[in-house]
Design an enzyme around this catalytic site. Structure first.
Site, PDB file in Angstrom:
ATOM      1  N   LYS A 121      -1.108   4.873   4.637  1.00  0.00           N
ATOM      2  CA  LYS A 121      -2.084   3.961   5.249  1.00  0.00           C
ATOM      3  C   LYS A 121      -1.823   3.850   6.745  1.00  0.00           C
ATOM      4  O   LYS A 121      -0.682   3.705   7.180  1.00  0.00           O
ATOM      5  CB  LYS A 121      -2.020   2.592   4.584  1.00  0.00           C
ATOM      6  CG  LYS A 121      -3.162   1.670   4.987  1.00  0.00           C
ATOM      7  CD  LYS A 121      -3.224   0.463   4.084  1.00  0.00           C
ATOM      8  CE  LYS A 121      -4.413  -0.421   4.443  1.00  0.00           C
ATOM      9  NZ  LYS A 121      -5.705   0.261   4.270  1.00  0.00           N
ATOM     10  N   HIS A 160       0.823  -1.208   0.000  1.00  0.00           N
ATOM     11  CA  HIS A 160       0.000   0.000   0.000  1.00  0.00           C
ATOM     12  C   HIS A 160       0.859   1.260   0.000  1.00  0.00           C
ATOM     13  O   HIS A 160       2.056   1.218   0.283  1.00  0.00           O
ATOM     14  CB  HIS A 160      -0.923   0.024   1.222  1.00  0.00           C
ATOM     15  CG  HIS A 160      -2.100  -0.878   1.100  1.00  0.00           C
ATOM     16  ND1 HIS A 160      -2.025  -2.227   1.359  1.00  0.00           N
ATOM     17  CD2 HIS A 160      -3.396  -0.634   0.738  1.00  0.00           C
ATOM     18  CE1 HIS A 160      -3.219  -2.774   1.176  1.00  0.00           C
ATOM     19  NE2 HIS A 160      -4.062  -1.828   0.791  1.00  0.00           N
TER      20      HIS A 160
END
EC number: 1.17.1.8
Length: 245
Positions: free
Chosen positions: A136, A132
């Site tokens: 995040k 990611h």
């Protein structure tokens, strides 16, 4: 249907604002971000709220929504068993109110979790790698944790992953989620990606999903918005709306 968006100035939230505004059968009743009073939702006669906020605030949001009989479609992560139990306890007093919480609304991601569950019992080894963007908030991702739990459930009664590792640096073998190693990568340029690796003698199966843009979440979120009233109480995951069992 009158729809509000929480986290409206975030990257996913802004995408949802545009999607709701563009849908002929939906009306954008409110778009809220940090610092905005939740009462704007009731002022706008909101029927369903899409929540893409932050784990620190999502429970307060849900308590308000349930108290006011507003259905909630939640993509915010950070949910634990205790949090799910708390949501269910709030819903007892509001039996006609619906909350759907999903770790991922991309249809391909939901299907990849389903495929992983189906494949799990046929292989000796299973590991999950999620990748990611560096903004995040949690690791591993909710999708990766749920995938690992589904794999572990499907492998119940089978031997554990073979692994002769006796010494390693802390974290080198990833997080242990119900016996399944889960590895998290945070890298600039990524959006949301996941690989599930299965191995047995002589072969490897890789199930990979890539969200290249946050618009990949829109079809799943709008499906949930349109059908959430059909499922009073708490629903976890998008699978029931896709008839995946």
């Amino acid at each position: 249907m009158r729809v509000g968006v929480l986290g409206a100035k975030g990257k996913v939230g802004a995408t949802m604002v545009r999607a709701v505004a563009a849908a002929d059968d939906l009306t954008l009743s409110a778009e809220l971000d940090a610092g905005d009073p939740l009462s704007l939702l009731t002022d706008g006669n909101t029927e369903v709220v899409i929540d893409f906020t932050h784990p620190d605030v999502v429970m307060g949001n849900l308590e308000f929504l349930i108290d006011n009989g507003i259905h909630a479609v939640v993509g915010t992560t950070g949910f634990t068993a205790e949090r799910f139990q708390q949501v269910e306890s709030w819903l007892v007093a509001k039996p006609n109110t619906s909350v759907l919480i999903a770790p991922n609304f991309a249809i391909g991601a939901v299907l990849s979790m389903h495929f992983a569950k189906q494949a799990a019992r046929f292989f000796d080894s299973a590991e999950v790698i999620e990748l990611h963007h560096p903004h995040k908030a949690e690791a591993p991702s909710g999708t990766a944790a749920r995938t690992a739990k589904l794999i572990a459930e499907a492998r119940k009664g089978l031997p554990p992953n073979p692994d002769a590792t006796s010494t390693s640096l802390p974290g080198a073998r990833g997080a242990d989620v119900d016996g399944i190693p889960v590895h998290a990568v945070r890298l600039a340029g990524l959006v949301a990606h996941q690989e599930v690796l299965f191995g047995t003698e002589g072969e490897i199966l890789t199930i990979r999903h890539d969200s290249l843009d946050r618009t990949s979440f829109v079809p799943g979120v709008l499906l949930a918005v349109r059908r959430i009233a059909e499922r009073p109480g708490l629903t976890v995951g998008l699978e029931p709306l896709l008839d995946l069992h």
